[in-house]
Design a protein around this motif. Sequence first.
Motif, PDB file in Angstrom:
ATOM      1  N   PHE A 106      38.469  39.492  50.513  1.00 24.08           N
ATOM      2  CA  PHE A 106      37.617  38.872  51.523  1.00 24.08           C
ATOM      3  C   PHE A 106      37.747  39.593  52.863  1.00 24.08           C
ATOM      4  CE2 PHE A 106      37.529  35.935  55.137  1.00 24.08           C
ATOM      5  CZ  PHE A 106      36.192  35.584  55.123  1.00 24.08           C
ATOM      6  N   LEU A 154      42.101  36.928  48.949  1.00 25.25           N
ATOM      7  CA  LEU A 154      42.101  36.938  50.406  1.00 25.25           C
ATOM      8  C   LEU A 154      42.004  38.358  50.961  1.00 25.25           C
ATOM      9  CD1 LEU A 154      42.294  35.182  52.928  1.00 25.25           C
ATOM     10  CD2 LEU A 154      44.772  35.429  52.797  1.00 25.25           C
ATOM     11  N   LEU A 184      36.346  34.255  48.893  1.00 18.13           N
ATOM     12  CA  LEU A 184      36.992  33.182  49.643  1.00 18.13           C
ATOM     13  C   LEU A 184      37.176  31.933  48.781  1.00 18.13           C
ATOM     14  CD1 LEU A 184      38.173  32.656  52.411  1.00 18.13           C
ATOM     15  CD2 LEU A 184      35.960  31.762  53.113  1.00 18.13           C
TER      16      LEU A 184
END
Length: 123
Positions: free
Chosen positions: A110, A107, A81
């Motif tokens: 994550f 992203l 992140l």
Amino acid sequence: MGGEGAERVGVKGQMLPGIAGICMYMMVMTMVNVYAGLTGVYGLGVAKVGILTLCTLLAAGIFGLLRLRKWGWALVTAGCLLFATGYFYYFSKMHAGFFLVQGLFGLVFFLYLARQETRERLR
């Protein structure tokens, strides 16, 4: 129906292939940032110490995640992140497509790590 519960009985402690790929990617990014920090790209002050500290935590988290530990998962998820946020920030300032692609990678990693299926395999 009834087969779903039987499939999930023995999944704890088994690594998903995506976790190994994420760990390899994060290890490369950590080594690149350590090299950049040691050569003075981030300056000589607090930023250099901060980057090296974060990279040390992330490297420890990577090895913890490879052993499927929850603390390793937490560190690597936070690192993904942070990497994504940093790359999106650099993209907004420099408008270079490379930063957007790297931010999207972070992203996606994550979101992969945050899935329930990934979390239930940790010890």
